[in-house]
Design an enzyme around this catalytic site. Structure first.
Site, PDB file in Angstrom:
ATOM      1  N   HIS A   1      -7.586   0.098   6.861  1.00  0.00           N
ATOM      2  CA  HIS A   1      -6.201   0.232   7.302  1.00  0.00           C
ATOM      3  C   HIS A   1      -6.195   0.998   8.623  1.00  0.00           C
ATOM      4  O   HIS A   1      -7.020   1.890   8.836  1.00  0.00           O
ATOM      5  CB  HIS A   1      -5.370   0.967   6.246  1.00  0.00           C
ATOM      6  CG  HIS A   1      -3.913   1.006   6.601  1.00  0.00           C
ATOM      7  ND1 HIS A   1      -3.393   1.931   7.463  1.00  0.00           N
ATOM      8  CD2 HIS A   1      -2.889   0.207   6.235  1.00  0.00           C
ATOM      9  CE1 HIS A   1      -2.095   1.701   7.606  1.00  0.00           C
ATOM     10  NE2 HIS A   1      -1.769   0.662   6.880  1.00  0.00           N
TER      11      HIS A   1
ATOM     12  N   GLU B   1      -4.564   3.370   9.742  1.00  0.00           N
ATOM     13  CA  GLU B   1      -4.523   4.836   9.636  1.00  0.00           C
ATOM     14  C   GLU B   1      -5.912   5.395   9.330  1.00  0.00           C
ATOM     15  O   GLU B   1      -6.277   6.472   9.804  1.00  0.00           O
ATOM     16  CB  GLU B   1      -3.505   5.254   8.564  1.00  0.00           C
ATOM     17  CG  GLU B   1      -2.075   4.984   9.031  1.00  0.00           C
ATOM     18  CD  GLU B   1      -1.082   4.723   7.921  1.00  0.00           C
ATOM     19  OE1 GLU B   1      -1.385   5.004   6.743  1.00  0.00           O
ATOM     20  OE2 GLU B   1       0.010   4.218   8.224  1.00  0.00           O
TER      21      GLU B   1
ATOM     22  N   GLU C   1      -2.610  -6.617  10.725  1.00  0.00           N
ATOM     23  CA  GLU C   1      -1.619  -5.574  10.916  1.00  0.00           C
ATOM     24  C   GLU C   1      -1.738  -4.989  12.323  1.00  0.00           C
ATOM     25  O   GLU C   1      -2.545  -4.073  12.554  1.00  0.00           O
ATOM     26  CB  GLU C   1      -1.826  -4.461   9.881  1.00  0.00           C
ATOM     27  CG  GLU C   1      -1.764  -4.969   8.451  1.00  0.00           C
ATOM     28  CD  GLU C   1      -1.356  -3.870   7.474  1.00  0.00           C
ATOM     29  OE1 GLU C   1      -0.319  -4.030   6.817  1.00  0.00           O
ATOM     30  OE2 GLU C   1      -2.057  -2.846   7.409  1.00  0.00           O
TER      31      GLU C   1
ATOM     32  N   ASN D   1       0.887  -1.161   0.000  1.00  0.00           N
ATOM     33  CA  ASN D   1       0.000   0.000   0.000  1.00  0.00           C
ATOM     34  C   ASN D   1       0.928   1.214   0.000  1.00  0.00           C
ATOM     35  O   ASN D   1       1.786   1.327   0.871  1.00  0.00           O
ATOM     36  CB  ASN D   1      -0.839  -0.078   1.289  1.00  0.00           C
ATOM     37  CG  ASN D   1      -1.372   1.258   1.765  1.00  0.00           C
ATOM     38  OD1 ASN D   1      -1.555   2.186   0.971  1.00  0.00           O
ATOM     39  ND2 ASN D   1      -1.611   1.360   3.066  1.00  0.00           N
TER      40      ASN D   1
ATOM     41  N   GLY E   1       4.508   1.148  10.537  1.00  0.00           N
ATOM     42  CA  GLY E   1       5.136   2.438  10.300  1.00  0.00           C
ATOM     43  C   GLY E   1       6.483   2.617  10.986  1.00  0.00           C
ATOM     44  O   GLY E   1       6.980   1.724  11.684  1.00  0.00           O
TER      45      GLY E   1
ATOM     46  N   SER F   1       5.931  -3.403   9.520  1.00  0.00           N
ATOM     47  CA  SER F   1       7.403  -3.384   9.573  1.00  0.00           C
ATOM     48  C   SER F   1       8.070  -4.618   8.966  1.00  0.00           C
ATOM     49  O   SER F   1       9.109  -5.072   9.450  1.00  0.00           O
ATOM     50  CB  SER F   1       7.895  -3.175  11.010  1.00  0.00           C
ATOM     51  OG  SER F   1       7.508  -1.902  11.477  1.00  0.00           O
TER      52      SER F   1
ATOM     53  N   LYS G   1       0.161   4.279   0.499  1.00  0.00           N
ATOM     54  CA  LYS G   1      -0.324   5.379   1.349  1.00  0.00           C
ATOM     55  C   LYS G   1      -0.273   6.679   0.520  1.00  0.00           C
ATOM     56  O   LYS G   1      -0.517   6.642  -0.683  1.00  0.00           O
ATOM     57  CB  LYS G   1       0.497   5.485   2.640  1.00  0.00           C
ATOM     58  CG  LYS G   1       0.599   4.144   3.371  1.00  0.00           C
ATOM     59  CD  LYS G   1       1.214   4.251   4.738  1.00  0.00           C
ATOM     60  CE  LYS G   1       1.325   2.861   5.345  1.00  0.00           C
ATOM     61  NZ  LYS G   1       1.864   2.862   6.699  1.00  0.00           N
TER      62      LYS G   1
HETATM   63  C1  PEP Z   1       1.131  -0.715   6.639  1.00  0.00           C
HETATM   64  O1  PEP Z   1       0.960   0.430   7.031  1.00  0.00           O
HETATM   65  O2  PEP Z   1       0.204  -1.389   6.199  1.00  0.00           O
HETATM   66  C2  PEP Z   1       2.461  -1.289   6.717  1.00  0.00           C
HETATM   67  C3  PEP Z   1       2.577  -2.582   6.659  1.00  0.00           C
HETATM   68  O3  PEP Z   1       3.501  -0.396   6.838  1.00  0.00           O
HETATM   69  P1  PEP Z   1       5.015  -0.699   7.159  1.00  0.00           P
HETATM   70  O4  PEP Z   1       5.427  -1.951   6.446  1.00  0.00           O
HETATM   71  O5  PEP Z   1       5.753   0.500   6.665  1.00  0.00           O
HETATM   72  O6  PEP Z   1       5.098  -0.877   8.653  1.00  0.00           O
END
Ligand code: PEP
Length: 263
Positions: free
Chosen positions: A96, A98, A168, A10, A174, A214, A12
């Site tokens: 998501h 966020e 997630e 994604n 993030g 992550s 974002k």
């Molecule tokens: C996400 O926000 O869906 C995500 C997996 O981000 P990151 O891999 O950067 O932690």
């Protein structure tokens, strides 16, 4: 039937148009090199139409980061699921963390969006995850089961085969996120798979559960090799094509030792 391991990102609110074109052209080639994965990208909705044209006939699926649940109406600034589907989105990423945190998305509205995605022939990719606080209180399982049971309410088993779930954990996402322990991820994926079987019977067994939060070149194999992890949903580490390529290579070396997908 063995399904391909899912590998997606994604974007974002990142990447301008020329970066988007460059990235997708490279991903198209990467996907040909690794047909054992089902790649997918979730770019900004404004680019879907053009990317949809350019990615036609490729092995990469396209998705939208959000949408409304109604076909049309007086909702300034919103995107209709009909437009999203029309622009070539095959996936609708929903809920998501966020969106839940910053735009107050709740499980009831997400349930409406899941039904809208199915209605327009897309795959709802429903994101679930416990907050740090829920984990601290020991209610991870309750929080996740609630998100699944409300988010997927009323979905008939026939349509369940088009649903994807992304686990997630909010605390793992993030730049400020703490990577999750693979053993913990395996435990939670078992809870999610059990809940999906409870909801949809045998069909629930075929619903893939991806892990996200992550994921990077260092931990991708340790996460992918865990039971019940049917794909990886990656943010930062997949926005850089070189890193995404490295992740693909790392997994390839591992998958060639036996595990080929899920289901
Ligand atoms: C996400 O926000 O869906 C995500 C997996 O981000 P990151 O891999 O950067 O932690």
């Amino acid at each position: 039937v063995m399904q391909r391991f899912l590998l997606g990102t994604n974007w974002k609110m990142h990447k301008n148009f020329s970066e988007a074109l460059d990235y997708t052209a490279k991903l198209r080639i990467l996907a040909e090199a690794y047909p054992e994965y089902q790649y997918f990208i979730i770019p900004p909705a404004l680019y879907l139409q053009e990317l949809g044209k350019r990615m036609a006939g490729s092995l990469v699926l396209l998705g939208a980061q959000n949408m409304h649940w109604l076909d049309e109406g007086d909702f300034t600034g919103e995107l209709s699921p009909a437009w999203i589907a029309d622009c070539g989105a095959q996936i609708a990423e929903l809920g998501h963390s966020e969106r839940r945190q910053f735009y107050n998305e709740n499980d009831y509205d997400l349930n409406r969006k899941v039904h809208a995605a199915l209605h327009y022939g897309m795959r709802p990719l429903l994101c679930v995850g416990e907050s740090a606080q829920e984990k601290m209180y020991g209610i991870t399982e309750e929080a996740l089961r609630r998100q699944l049971k409300i988010g997927l309410f009323g979905v008939v088993p026939k349509d369940a085969s088009r649903v994807w779930i992304a686990y997630e954990p909010v605390w793992a996402i993030g730049a400020s996120g703490v990577p999750a322990d693979p053993a913990y991820v395996e435990q939670v994926h078992a809870v999610l798979h059990d809940c999906l079987v409870e909801l949809f019977g045998e069909r629930g067994r075929g619903i893939p559960v991806l892990y996200g939060g992550s994921v990077n070149q260092e931990n991708c194999v340790a996460l992918a090799e865990r039971k019940g992890v049917d794909g990886l949903f990656i943010g930062r580490a997949a926005w850089d094509m070189e890193k995404f390529k490295t992740i693909s290579e790392q997994l390839h070396a591992y998958f060639n030792t036996g595990k080929l997908g899920y289901g």
